[in-house]
Enzyme design. Structure first.
Site: not given
Ligand code: FAD
Length: 1008
Positions: A676, A757, A791, A887
């Site tokens: 996906k 992750e 990231c 973040e």
């Protein structure tokens, strides 16, 4: 012996006779510098430490800091052979202020050896002395690393000013050979092109020229008015083509076309130097005015080799020293044979190279007043004197500037003087005979392939692990990055962008069990630079398709799981080959679909290829059952089974690499996959599916299921028939998956394995002695490269108070110089953020940030349409603020000030995340501390904190950044497997085979 060789030897011998009358003092054993040189040539480790110490010294302000660094750099050596250092350290401990000063004075002395003056007034003193010795000059302004346009403007202004001073102060001076030379004006300025534009990008020479030309024109005009000469120095290979193009462009302009006093450098250590020189000569002919070439071997040999090896590029320099020497001679001949259009300046300290030019010029009947020799200030003094005595024109290259910007120049000179391969060391330190030094370099090129060197793929050969003694099976090669230095690569990329644009808007189906499926809903994917442009559509999968895909994957598992791993490895290798073939096209789609700048897009495709190759390689290492222990009478083999059906849910920010990495890891280990892609990068997901199909993935083994995560993702995560989930994405979704997968549902037979992750809030600490040129460039890249949407991106910069003002001044100027725009243009650093949701969210964060901290900088120059957020920097940020803790995933950098390193490390570690962390410092002790104490999965010292390379930097974090798995690491595949041990008693009536093989074939593939 040819008559030319005889003449070279005759002239060389004469130069040596003259040289030996005044031996080179910098190679004698007296004095600080001389002792340092002697130690450096005796011991490689000392040399490294010494040069590193020299490099940091200029930035140290206080005596105790100097002492501390001295102690750290030479700690291990104190009991060894370096009594000078021992005394230094002792003295330093007792009277740090005095010894700090003494050391600084000594190193300044070293720098003074190579830097002709700190300012124009000082340099004039040197030039006057040289004039008396019959030596001319070219002056070079030190200060190579400009990180902002402000600094580039400053450099241009200094060049301008220097020209005026030189012209005024040398009025009435004559050519060293007497009279006025029409070829060689007295005033000669060497310019470093990269110091005039901070955003030079090898992929975009046109942009560089558009910015450089207006800065250079006033300098050239002034030089022309003053009757001065301007030389373009040549720097690293990345800038070579642009520098050549700039030279040709400017000097073809009407204003400068008939001006003969322009020169450029050709570096003989480059393999393409001959082609460049011939092109220049052809250009000169069409221009119709003479110009000058300074022929040198080249100053960046080690750098070029290292950089190319790191990126998997063909090494552009010759690898054998005599190859460079021989090429120098070949180019000397070409230059002298074209004397009517090109004036030669031979930049060498090597008596053989010099004697060759002299002998050949003689043979060709070229008068010695028609060319010149150039040598560096502070080097090969006796050679200069000898050449003057022989009646040749000698020009000295005189760097001018402060110690700090001069350090990289000083270190280059120290390296040159101590190089094992260098002429100066051979002659003046090792006293090699004239006969040896005058040999024909062509005869010295090692036979290994007639001067040929390793082919590119051999040069990029990488071995995993610390020891080269590892088994040969443990080798793996990274795919090379595309080198956009080459026009051919630039054109391929432009062509791909054009071609992809013609098929924007195409529709892509779902793929389940090898069948193409359309639903009544299409999901559009937009170009974030131009949101009214639809990149393509994918059919949207719902729950029924998700269930279909699950069934197909289950059915296919039966066969795939028993397919020999070698076949699965070969599938991955075919995928890599197809990605390589479609590389530019896929990069172009990334530019359109997710707003990646060229090099970032290429890096993503390269990483996808690397995952294929690396995991195939890893699977071959673990695929065969392995004997656990040698024990008589029994054999136990450990091996692995796949888990079953893996659901791969990928992010959009590395749309090929991460998707491909998770899929290949699952497939090569024998699992079947439902893939996906993220919604904003669904087209790239569809293209990856195409690649796998072309590579021959069997139906059902890989199923492509685009759709909304909240619908199909959530459904499949909870489904009892999913055996494992590989997820990379946001913390919010990751934690939900982690929790949900932990529940056992009716009908579920396996404990779900989750590879998860997530994000980071990555800190970079700047120590008080950090190299700011490097720190600023790397921090800007880490924070704003790909719009901060990695990231691994740096989102907190922690600066030690002592350095704070200087760092901020340069950082903000550098951020203000970044090119923000549509990444279809090659030189763009900051493109758009991925979509409207991201755009709104980041804007909100910025607005809230303004309430809690100070908005120190926000770029103003960016396109008005598209999701562009310019680089944004907040200061006065405190550790507990949202800006420090949450973040952001955008081009927003929060800067925190720390009292000392203790506080900086505490701040760095004070978040929920532990993904990447960076540290810039030149203190060995502090570097060691950061390595030990920074809480992050990937710690980077003195480099950017993004750009992990598969196999080299296994990537992934812990705490709220992830489950501790390392993508691209040696143990990653184990997450996709269950270990199994099969034990058999092989003793029959007291008899057992003596030997049990360490590996055996896969169970069940061959029935005996
Ligand atoms: C006046 C002047 C201006 C200069 N301007 C520039 C400039 O603009 N740009 C620039 O890049 N350089 C420039 N240089 C050249 C550079 O700084 C070095 O001084 C020069 O390369 C040293 O060469 P040499 O002939 O004096 O010494 P040598 O000892 O004969 O040659 C040393 C050189 O050989 C090459 N080399 C070393 N090891 C190997 C190997 N294993 N395989 C192949 N080649 C090897 C390297 O280029 C090395 O510098 C300039 C030099 C001078 C004298």
């Amino acid at each position: 012996m040819s008559s030319l060789q005889a003449e070279i030897e005759r002239r060389g011998t004469r130069i040596f006779e003259l040289v030996d009358r005044h031996p080179e003092s910098i190679f004698s054993k007296a004095g600080f510098y001389q002792r340092m040189m002697e130690f450096s040539m005796r011991d490689e480790h000392f040399k490294v430490q010494m040069f590193r110490f020299v490099d940091v010294l200029a930035s140290l302000r206080r005596g105790p800091d100097i002492v501390q660094h001295l102690d750290e750099y030479f700690a291990e050596m104190r009991d060894g052979f370096a009594p000078l250092v021992q005394t230094g350290v002792h003295l330093a401990r007792i009277v740090p202020w005095v010894s700090g000063k003494i050391l600084r004075w000594n190193v300044s002395g070293m720098a003074r050896q190579f830097i002709a003056g700190r300012n124009p007034a000082e340099v004039m003193k040197t030039l006057r002395k040289r004039r008396k010795q019959g030596i001319g000059f070219t002056v070079d302004l030190l200060g190579e690393a400009v990180v902002s346009e402000e600094e580039a403007e400053e450099y241009a202004a200094r060049c301008f000013e220097l020209l005026d001073v030189l012209a005024a102060e040398t009025r009435g001076w004559t050519d060293p050979l007497g009279g006025v030379s029409e070829l060689f004006p007295v005033v000669n300025l060497s310019v470093k092109i990269s110091a005039l534009y901070s955003q030079m990008n090898p992929a975009d020479p046109a942009d560089a020229i558009a910015h450089l030309a207006p800065r250079l024109r006033p300098i050239l005009r002034r030089a022309k008015e003053l009757g001065a000469f301007i030389n373009f120095d040549m720097e690293s290979y990345a800038h070579k083509n642009t520098t050549l193009e700039l030279f040709r462009t400017l000097f073809m302009e009407a204003e400068f076309r008939d001006w003969p006093h322009a020169g450029i450098v050709v570096q003989a250590y480059l393999r393409d130097a001959e082609k460049d020189l011939r092109d220049l000569i052809a250009w000169g002919r069409s221009r119709g005015t003479r110009f000058t070439v300074r022929l040198v071997k080249g100053a960046y040999w080690d750098y070029e080799k290292i950089k190319s090896k790191q990126n998997g590029w063909t090494i552009p320099v010759w690898l054998q020293k005599p190859e460079s020497d021989a090429n120098f001679e070949k180019l000397t001949r070409i230059l002298l044979e074209h004397e009517p259009i090109v004036t030669s300046a031979f930049g060498s300290h090597n008596v053989r190279s010099i004697a060759y030019a002299q002998a050949l010029a003689d043979q060709l009947g070229i008068d010695r007043s028609r060319f010149e020799f150039q040598l560096l200030y502070g080097m090969a003094g006796p050679v200069k004197r000898a050449l003057v005595e022989m009646g040749y024109r000698v020009r000295e290259y005189c760097p001018v500037g402060e110690l700090l910007p001069g350090m990289s120049y000083l270190v280059r000179r120290l390296l040159e003087n101590t190089s094992n391969e260098g002429f100066l060391r051979a002659k003046f330190s090792e006293n090699m005979s004239a006969e040896t030094l005058l040999r024909d370099p062509r005869e010295l090129v090692r036979a290994s392939g007639n001067g040929a060197v390793a082919r590119p793929h051999q040069q990029t050969y990488q071995r995993n692990g610390a020891s080269i003694d590892q088994s040969l099976r443990d080798t793996y090669e990274n795919a090379p990055l595309v080198n956009f230095v080459y026009r051919e690569s630039q054109e391929k990329m432009r062509g791909a962008l054009r071609e992809v644009r013609t098929r924007l808007g195409q529709k892509y189906p779902i793929t389940i069990g090898g069948r193409k499926i359309w639903t009544d809903k299409l999901m559009p994917s937009l170009n974030p630079s131009q949101p009214d442009e639809i990149v393509g559509y994918v059919a949207e999968a719902g729950i029924p398709e998700a269930d279909l895909a699950l069934k197909a994957a289950h059915d296919a598992f039966e066969t795939w799981n028993r397919t020999p791993f070698e076949e699965r490895c070969q599938l991955l290798e075919r995928v890599s080959a197809i990605l390589d073939r479609r590389r530019f096209e896929l990069s172009a789609v990334e530019v359109f679909e997710v707003g990646k700048p060229w090099a970032e897009a290429d890096g993503d495709i390269r990483e996808a290829m690397d995952f294929c190759r690396f995991y195939a390689h890893q699977m071959r290492l673990i695929g065969r059952p392995r004997l656990t222990q040698h024990v008589p009478g029994e054999e136990s083999y450990q091996h692995y089974w796949p888990r079953g059906v893996a659901l791969v849910i990928a992010p959009w920010n590395f749309p090929m690499a991460i998707l491909c990495g998770m899929v290949t890891a699952a497939l090569v280990t024998g699992n079947t996959v439902i893939m996906k892609p993220a919604e904003p990068s669904a087209i790239l997901g569809a293209l990856l599916m195409e690649v796998f199909e072309e590579a021959g993935v069997p139906p059902g083994v890989l199923n492509f299921l685009p759709g909304h995560g909240s619908v199909i993702g959530a459904h499949l995560v909870d489904h009892p028939d999913i055996e494992m989930i590989a997820f990379t994405g946001s913390r919010e979704v990751g934690l939900r998956i982690w929790e949900s997968a932990g529940k056992t549902r009716p009908g579920q037979h396996e404990l779900k394995r989750v590879v998860c992750e997530m994000g980071g809030k990555n800190p970079v600490i700047v120590d008080s002695d950090a190299d700011l040129d490097e720190t600023i460039v790397d921090t800007i890249y880490s924070a704003f490269g790909y719009q901060g949407q990695k990231c691994s991106a740096c989102s907190r910069l922690i600066v030690l108070a002592e350095n704070y003002d200087r760092v901020m001044e340069r950082l903000i100027a550098a951020a203000a110089s970044l090119r923000v725009g549509n990444p279809e243009e090659p030189g763009i650093t900051v493109g758009p953020v991925v979509d409207e949701t991201a755009y709104r969210r980041i804007q909100e964060v910025i607005e809230r940030g303004k309430e809690e901290a100070t908005l120190a900088f926000q770029g103003k120059d960016f396109p008005s349409t598209g999701y562009f957020i310019p680089p944004t920097i907040f200061t006065d940020v405190k550790p507990e603020m949202t800006l420090s803790q949450c973040e952001i995933f955008g081009p927003v950098l929060s800067v925190l000030k720390a009292r000392d390193l203790d506080e900086a490390i505490a701040i760095a570690n004070d978040t929920d995340y532990a993904l990447t962390a960076g540290f810039f410092s030149r203190s060995p002790a502090n570097i060691e501390r950061a390595k030990a104490e920074l809480v992050a999965g990937n710690v980077y010292v003195n480099r950017s904190c993004t750009g992990a390379v598969v196999g080299r930097h296994p990537f992934g974090g812990f705490k709220m950044s992830g489950g501790g798995t390392k993508a691209g690491g040696t143990d990653y595949l184990l997450n996709f497997l269950v270990p199994r041990v099969v034990t058999e008693n092989i003793m029959r009536h007291g008899f057992a085979p003596e030997e049990t093989p360490p590996y055996r074939d896969e169970f069940g593939l061959k029935v005996p």
